[in-house]
Design an enzyme around this catalytic site. Structure first.
Site, PDB file in Angstrom:
ATOM      1  N   HIS A  39      -3.971   5.872   3.467  1.00  0.00           N
ATOM      2  CA  HIS A  39      -4.880   4.825   2.734  1.00  0.00           C
ATOM      3  C   HIS A  39      -4.417   3.362   3.437  1.00  0.00           C
ATOM      4  CE1 HIS A  39      -5.791   1.708  -0.582  1.00  0.00           C
ATOM      5  NE2 HIS A  39      -6.827   2.527  -0.800  1.00  0.00           N
ATOM      6  N   ASP A  71       0.759  -1.186  -0.112  1.00  0.00           N
ATOM      7  CA  ASP A  71      -0.015   0.099  -0.167  1.00  0.00           C
ATOM      8  C   ASP A  71       1.070   1.291   0.176  1.00  0.00           C
ATOM      9  OD1 ASP A  71      -2.375   1.686   0.558  1.00  0.00           O
ATOM     10  OD2 ASP A  71      -3.451  -0.314   0.879  1.00  0.00           O
ATOM     11  N   SER A 118     -10.814  -0.645  -2.423  1.00  0.00           N
ATOM     12  CA  SER A 118      -9.857  -0.776  -1.737  1.00  0.00           C
ATOM     13  C   SER A 118      -9.977  -1.070  -0.015  1.00  0.00           C
ATOM     14  CB  SER A 118      -9.069   0.882  -1.277  1.00  0.00           C
ATOM     15  OG  SER A 118      -8.230   1.262  -2.439  1.00  0.00           O
TER      16      SER A 118
END
Length: 547
Positions: free
Chosen positions: A302, A79, A472
């Protein structure tokens, strides 16, 4: 795109009728919690007991898992980075016990210095990091214009025809995307000023400093223009998930910055931060030892959110509950920039995770072109030889993947199925026409299953929490389910995990909106299984399989 694609389009821009270019869509974080906030995690609820299309995690722990003993499992998250100091993540981080932190020595001789919690393939030896990057199409076009200047399909050498065809395809996509983003940039910038003035005027007219849902619904006015403004503001807040008008403005301004970055960085043919920072040869897919150990890097939002979904501490009475509990551990491998990830980095990230003991790898990223696809497929196959399950987000372009490309792909170049890969679409919190998230990619062949991916509450940097939406989020929900199964039933292979998750998915025949269209379809026709992942049913199936 990247983090599907790297958080490029916050959901807040939905009211501008702008499509999401990211696998994650953001809302504002909440302050550090005073206690347990797991009630906000709708996706842990059970479809039968709670009448919510969640994964039945709470029910699984209460009715079945409480009598079983879990074993250690490592889940790698490829990520953008992670906040290793987050109060809900620090206890669950993988620790490389063979490495002595901070001594500047590769103690375990694995080629990576001080990789205590993972590795960063987007870092330089001097400590700097790549943040923004170009799209893959941009890189192909930049190289192709130099290599094929003045050439045509008829004049290019036979050995170069495949590369020339790829360049032509990328050139066409790049030209269209540049035009689209240029127009979109003008649009969002033109909206920022008027919306700011509108909010200020409404606050003054209504005599309040906080234009939230309560204030707007209780507003008393006979002015028809103000009534329309109030209705419009409420509608925008509803569509974007904004908590109040100031949050709405923040999301719009963030969108303006992201759009400017798209033009200045992602689509800039002359932008190449990697050359100065990482100093590797991006075309050499066999090069392994580059990067640094900075996992926070430039923007860990994220990756922090994804990691929390999988395994945030369940027993600290603080914040959220990860799907997988102790002793599951999170390994962060940074390979996804604010732009398209490079195939070389993804291949190396998979190999790093496998070599350091990961049983499951979450991959919440994707893109339209993959010029070094064989290297990624070789990493897939390497992971398969080590019995490692790969879980990949399907993407947020509301495309039918039977017709559109999205990489890493669900199939090998020879069209064979990847036996250790699950591709996951995003579903919503209600079993109605919106069960399929409007941004989610789908496919009867290329998307294996859906999982909750709308308004997913999880960890954010600075020991805060907030909602994100995207495939995601659906991927780590599924990776978390796989981690639970592997932890309680350690003999399960990667193929077993894939089979059990798919067979136990709860099939829905709800009439839903087909993402990106005005059509309706049976939810069961939008993926291979036609279902939403279900931990409770998966645990029951795993029990039978291991008896």
């Amino acid at each position: 795109m990247t983090i599907f694609p790297s958080r490029r389009w916050p959901v807040a821009l939905a009211f501008l009728a702008l499509p999401s270019a990211s696998f994650a869509q953001s809302a504002a974080p909440t302050p550090p919690p005073a206690g347990d906030q797991s009630a906000a995690q709708w996706y842990l609820k059970d479809p039968q007991l709670d009448q919510v299309p969640g994964i039945g995690a709470n029910r699984a722990y209460t009715e079945i898992l409480k009598n079983l003993v879990p074993t250690p499992v490592i889940v790698a998250v490829i990520d953008s980075g992670i906040d290793t100091a987050h109060v809900d993540l620090k206890p669950v981080l993988w620790r490389n016990t063979k490495e002595i932190p901070g001594n500047g020595i590769d103690d375990d001789k694995n080629g990576y210095i001080d990789d205590v919690h993972g590795w960063n393939f987007l870092g330089g030896a001097d400590g700097r990091n790549v943040g923004a990057e170009t799209l893959e199409m941009t890189r192909i076009v930049a190289a192709g214009r130099k290599r094929f200047s003045g050439k045509t399909a008829a004049t290019v050498k036979a050995a170069d025809k495949a590369d020339f065809a790829l360049y032509q395809k990328a050139e066409k996509a790049y030209t269209a995307r540049l035009k689209e983003e240029t127009e979109r940039n003008k649009e969002v910038e033109s909206m920022a000023g008027p919306l700011t003035m509108m909010v200020q005027s409404m606050k003054q007219a209504l005599g309040t400093e906080k234009l939230d849902t309560t204030a707007l619904k209780s507003a008393k006015t006979d002015d028809p223009n103000m009534k329309r403004a109030v209705a419009g503001m409420l509608d925008m807040m509803r569509q974007t998930g904004a908590s109040d008008a100031d949050d709405l403005l923040k999301q719009l301004n963030d969108g303006v910055k992201q759009e400017r970055s798209m033009l200045d960085n992602s689509l800039n043919l002359n932008f190449n931060p990697r050359a100065d920072i990482i100093k590797d040869n991006p075309d050499d897919v066999n090069q392994r030892n580059y990067g640094n150990n900075d996992l926070y890097a430039t923007d860990p939002l994220h990756g922090t959110h994804v990691a929390g979904i999988i395994a945030a501490a369940r027993d600290n009475n603080l914040g959220i509950q990860g799907i997988a509990g102790d002793p599951v551990r999170i390994m962060m491998v940074r390979a996804v920039p604010d732009g398209d990830e490079r195939d070389k980095d993804i291949a190396n990230a998979i190999r790093y995770a496998v070599d350091n003991g990961a049983s499951i790898i979450n991959m919440s990223f994707g893109k339209e072109f993959s010029p070094q696809r064989p290297a990624v497929e070789a990493a897939y196959k390497y992971a398969a030889t080590k019995n490692v399950l790969l879980v990949h987000a399907a993407g947020n372009e509301n495309h039918n993947l039977d017709l559109e490309d999205n990489y890493p792909a669900s199939f090998y170049l020879n069209k064979g199925v990847v036996p250790n890969l699950l591709t996951v679409g995003a579903s919503g919190p209600k079993d109605n026409a919106a069960l399929t998230a409007d941004f989610s990619n789908y496919s009867k062949k290329g998307v294996d299953v859906f999982a909750p991916g709308v308004a997913i509450y999880s960890t954010l940097p600075g020991s805060t929490y907030g909602n994100e939406s995207g495939t995601s989020m659906a991927a780590p929900v599924t990776a978390g389910v796989a981690a639970v199964l592997k932890s309680y039933f350690p003999k399960l292979t990667a193929a077993d995990l894939k089979r059990i998750i798919m067979q136990s998915a709860q099939v829905h025949h709800t009439k839903v909106h087909v993402p990106g269209t005005e059509k309706e379809a049976d939810f069961s026709t939008l993926s291979v299984t036609g279902g939403v992942v279900d931990l409770y049913e998966a645990v029951k199936l795993a029990q039978k399989a291991t008896m």
